[in-house]
Scaffold this active site. Structure first.
Site, PDB file in Angstrom:
ATOM      1  N   PHE A 310       1.164  -0.938  -0.002  1.00  0.00           N
ATOM      2  CA  PHE A 310       0.142   0.362   0.028  1.00  0.00           C
ATOM      3  C   PHE A 310       1.042   1.086   0.057  1.00  0.00           C
ATOM      4  O   PHE A 310       2.026   1.615   0.660  1.00  0.00           O
ATOM      5  CB  PHE A 310      -1.007   0.119   1.321  1.00  0.00           C
ATOM      6  CG  PHE A 310      -2.243  -1.173   1.082  1.00  0.00           C
ATOM      7  CD1 PHE A 310      -3.030  -0.499   0.306  1.00  0.00           C
ATOM      8  CD2 PHE A 310      -1.536  -1.970   1.708  1.00  0.00           C
ATOM      9  CE1 PHE A 310      -4.502  -1.764   0.713  1.00  0.00           C
ATOM     10  CE2 PHE A 310      -2.422  -3.183   2.254  1.00  0.00           C
ATOM     11  CZ  PHE A 310      -3.742  -3.304   1.148  1.00  0.00           C
ATOM     12  N   ASP A 311       0.350   1.915  -0.906  1.00  0.00           N
ATOM     13  CA  ASP A 311       0.998   3.599  -0.913  1.00  0.00           C
ATOM     14  C   ASP A 311       0.720   4.306   0.317  1.00  0.00           C
ATOM     15  O   ASP A 311      -0.715   4.052   1.392  1.00  0.00           O
ATOM     16  CB  ASP A 311       1.235   4.115  -1.668  1.00  0.00           C
ATOM     17  CG  ASP A 311       0.932   5.509  -1.961  1.00  0.00           C
ATOM     18  OD1 ASP A 311       2.537   5.483  -1.205  1.00  0.00           O
ATOM     19  OD2 ASP A 311       0.313   6.513  -2.050  1.00  0.00           O
ATOM     20  N   LYS A 312       1.427   5.005   1.045  1.00  0.00           N
ATOM     21  CA  LYS A 312       1.104   5.320   3.042  1.00  0.00           C
ATOM     22  C   LYS A 312      -0.428   6.624   2.251  1.00  0.00           C
ATOM     23  O   LYS A 312      -1.458   7.212   2.332  1.00  0.00           O
ATOM     24  CB  LYS A 312       1.960   6.113   3.754  1.00  0.00           C
ATOM     25  CG  LYS A 312       1.668   6.653   4.753  1.00  0.00           C
ATOM     26  CD  LYS A 312       3.183   6.998   5.874  1.00  0.00           C
ATOM     27  CE  LYS A 312       3.692   8.290   4.653  1.00  0.00           C
ATOM     28  NZ  LYS A 312       2.688   9.693   4.309  1.00  0.00           N
ATOM     29  N   THR A 313       0.371   8.122   1.689  1.00  0.00           N
ATOM     30  CA  THR A 313      -0.445   9.052   1.437  1.00  0.00           C
ATOM     31  C   THR A 313      -1.513   8.768   0.477  1.00  0.00           C
ATOM     32  O   THR A 313      -1.477   8.402  -0.528  1.00  0.00           O
ATOM     33  CB  THR A 313       1.230  10.113   1.215  1.00  0.00           C
ATOM     34  OG1 THR A 313       1.610  10.450   1.872  1.00  0.00           O
ATOM     35  CG2 THR A 313      -0.217  11.687   1.185  1.00  0.00           C
TER      36      THR A 313
END
Length: 475
Positions: A310-313
């Protein structure tokens, strides 16, 4: 109206007319045949012929479908005069086609929304003059002017001016990124408040945004394996159904009604409807949540995935920031520098400025005069007679030693003196922790978080989300 929707409307209308004729008008006839039967049989014959033509085309291409059972079911029920059974099969079949069309149209809306945002025009600079051209006409090496709040038409390199660019539609990062000459620009990103010039490095068809559009188009065009599952077993299913039908007819004294009854039961309408509707509805739902699925088979394989990244932002966190900490320099206090900084930032639309203003009490925000915004650097203005600067450390206090805060931060100076800084952190989505926990319960072996943010910030978010530090990939 959708492609097959009119068929469903016709079938329903025929049913209403048939009910009126049979039950309210004494079942009128023509040539000893009920008018309702004639009307339903006419449409049934049309539908059967249409399906047969499509089926023959599939057979010529080496594909055998279960549509033949639906054709036989319609024909056999009409042959024995049970036109209401034929009508019910027509309702199921045309209703299924309409549902599939509807689900497909919903997914198409998301694709059209993406296509509508696709850059189409560009301001090309030729001998210092601006000429508006189609993005497809841009060539590598052309110079393009990007106006304030304008969209980057193709991938390129910034050659003149500095500005901030909103790349949230491409990367999910909520914080605009600053770009200076020599930096790369991605098509689809939105320019800030300053006009800049860029040199084209990729043709429109090879640029970032257009690649995303092409990805979605290929996903729509490539059917998943399980959509074909009904047809995969079409031959044995058809043969078995016909054998059972003939056996039932023979055991009933060669009563053709028995054969027709078996064909009605074996009608493949639900089988043909379920998989495509589930697939297209799933892709449509994911598209509404800004998840691009490369292809149908990709969605099918997702159920067997053991590793998730997953990408964070903007994915695990919301597209907004909150003030994490305000650190005053010696001789200043938190309330003072927050009040003055928020007062200067109150007219800015930058996400950091908005977050600071929202976290500051309204009564603490004062009037500002002589407000100036220096692109990609910060803002300055007079508040209560004091010159307040907010932005990068090199802008507010160029002589000050570098500060390693390990987070997104803004720096503040008052009357030329360094006054402190404020740090910001992402707000984790309310559903993130439960989603991660649910994935682990469903067999996920590794869940990674990817981010270009500072490692200590990333680890803090990972801890809140239920992701192990060893699964964090930060810059």
């Amino acid at each position: 109206m959708l492609k097959n929707q009119w068929k469903l409307y016709v079938v329903i209308l025929l049913g209403i007319i048939g009910v009126i004729l049979d039950f309210l008008c004494g079942k009128p006839t023509i040539a000893n045949l009920p008018i309702a039967e004639i009307l339903i049989d006419i449409f049934g014959i049309y539908q059967a012929i249409t399906m047969a033509i499509e089926m023959i085309g599939d057979i010529r291409k080496g594909r055998w479908g279960v549509d033949i059972l639906a054709i036989i079911a319609i024909a056999s029920t009409m042959a024995i005069g049970d036109y209401w059974a034929a009508w019910m099969i027509l309702v199921m079949f045309t209703g299924g086609e309409s549902l599939e069309d509807y689900a497909t149209s919903q997914a198409d809306k998301e694709l059209r929304s993406l296509l509508n945002n696709n850059p189409r025009r560009a301001n090309k600079l030729v001998d210092g003059k601006v000429t508006e051209v189609n993005v497809d006409d841009l060539q590598v090496g052309d110079t393009v002017l990007i106006k304030p709040a304008g969209q980057v038409p193709v991938d390129g390199t910034l050659i003149k001016g500095e500005s901030s660019f909103d790349q949230s539609s491409l990367t999910g990062e909520s914080v605009p990124v600053n770009r200076k000459p020599g930096d790369d620009l991605m098509s689809g990103s939105i320019n800030g408040d300053t006009a800049v010039e860029m040199k084209v490095t990729k043709l429109a068809k090879d640029s970032e945004y257009q690649s995303i559009v092409a990805l979605v188009k290929s996903a729509e065009a490539q059917p998943a394996k399980f959509v074909k599952m009904a047809d995969r077993y079409a031959v044995p299913f058809t043969i078995v159904s016909l054998i059972i039908g003939f056996v039932a007819m023979a055991m009933g004294g060669w009563n053709f009604t028995r054969f027709a009854e078996v064909m009605v039961v074996a009608s493949p309408c639900p089988l043909l409807i379920a998989a495509p509707v589930a697939l297209v509805s799933g892709m449509s739902s994911m598209s509404r949540h800004h998840i691009i699925v490369k292809s149908g088979p990709t969605l099918e394989k997702l159920s067997r995935a053991k590793t998730f990244a997953f990408d964070k932002t903007g994915t695990l966190t919301q597209n907004k920031l909150e003030v994490n900490e305000i650190v005053p320099a010696e001789g200043f206090n938190k309330k003072e520098i927050q009040s003055l900084a928020a007062s200067v930032e109150q007219q800015s639309s930058h996400i950091i400025a908005t977050s600071l203003v929202e976290s500051t009490p309204k009564e603490a925000i004062q009037a500002v005069t002589d407000l100036k915004e220096i692109t990609a650097q910060g803002v300055e203005g007079l508040v209560d007679g004091k010159l307040v600067k907010v932005g990068k450390l090199s802008f507010v206090a160029p002589e000050h030693d570098k500060i390693n805060v390990g987070a997104t931060a803004i720096y503040i100076s008052i009357d030329g003196k360094f006054a402190g800084y404020a740090t910001f952190k992402d707000q984790i989505r309310p559903e993130t922790k439960e989603t991660i926990a649910k994935l682990r319960r469903q067999g996920a072996e590794q869940i990674m978080m990817l981010t270009g943010d500072h490692k200590n910030v990333a680890e803090q978010i990972a801890q809140e989300a239920g992701i192990n530090d060893s699964e964090v990939r930060a810059s």
